[in-house]
Design a protein around this motif. Structure first.
Motif, short mmCIF file in Angstrom:
data_model
loop_
_atom_site.label_atom_id
_atom_site.label_comp_id
_atom_site.label_asym_id
_atom_site.label_seq_id
_atom_site.Cartn_x
_atom_site.Cartn_y
_atom_site.Cartn_z
N ALA A 158 -8.85 -6.65 32.04
CA ALA A 158 -9.82 -5.68 32.56
C ALA A 158 -11.17 -6.32 32.85
N GLN B 78 -16.14 -3.29 34.92
CA GLN B 78 -16.13 -1.86 35.25
C GLN B 78 -14.99 -1.13 34.54
N ARG B 79 -13.82 -1.75 34.52
CA ARG B 79 -12.67 -1.13 33.85
C ARG B 79 -12.90 -1.01 32.34
N PHE C 279 -8.99 1.61 30.16
CA PHE C 279 -9.35 0.80 31.33
C PHE C 279 -9.06 1.54 32.64
N GLY C 280 -8.79 2.84 32.56
CA GLY C 280 -8.46 3.60 33.75
C GLY C 280 -7.09 3.25 34.32
N TYR C 281 -6.27 2.56 33.51
CA TYR C 281 -4.96 2.14 33.99
C TYR C 281 -3.98 3.30 34.02
#
Length: 176
Positions: free
Chosen positions: A65, A68-69, A75-77
């Motif tokens: 990551a 930003q993530r 991590f917005g995954y």
């Protein structure tokens, strides 16, 4: 060699807390990454049930990551739970190659056994574990050839120092 998750927590936190404001923490049944918020002034990588391998896997995702993530929960995954179709499993494996390559590098650095995870025990089909392992292995070779990314190198060095393991070489990574 004995691998206690508390040693990994200590090594990770000593290596990264000051510069990355991130701590590794023991969690319950499900791993999660939580960015700093009003309750916690630091980011938290929370791994499952005291499993050393779970901690290495979650750390590997953190190493993938970018800045930003690392400000997003998990991590917005995208994550599709166990029980995936063949098509969804293929997408899952595609995004897991890099993190599992990092995990393998960190496992070897710690002298800890590595096994790829297809993470689909309840799916409609049996994933091709060996094929996936070969893809992860190819990624490890590419990473070793190019040089370890900063955070992977920092932790690899710290783990090799703690466990007194040798410098990494391609021969340490065997597909089985």
């Amino acid at each position: 060699m004995s691998h206690n998750y508390q040693d990994l927590i200590s090594t990770f936190n000593h290596t990264f807390f000051q510069d990355f404001n991130t701590k590794l923490e023991l969690g319950g049944d499900e791993p999660i990454y939580l960015p700093a918020d009003e309750q916690y002034a630091y980011h938290r990588i929370i791994f499952a049930r005291g499993f050393y391998a779970s901690a290495l896997h979650e750390i590997a995702h953190w190493c993938v990551a970018g800045p930003q993530r690392r400000l997003l929960e998990d991590f917005g995954y995208w994550y599709e739970p166990d029980g995936r179709t063949e098509q969804v499993q293929a997408e899952f494996e595609k995004v897991e190659i890099r993190p599992q390559a990092y995990e393998w590098i960190l496992s070897v650095s710690a002298g800890f056994p590595f096994t790829v995870s297809c993470d689909n025990l309840n799916g409609d089909f049996e994933p091709d574990r060996l094929l996936f392992m070969k893809k992860v292995h190819a990624e490890v070779m590419t990473i070793l050839d190019a040089g370890l990314p900063l955070r992977v190198k920092m932790l690899s060095d710290a783990l090799r120092d703690f466990y007194q393991t040798p410098d990494l070489t391609p021969e340490q990574f065997v597909v089985s």
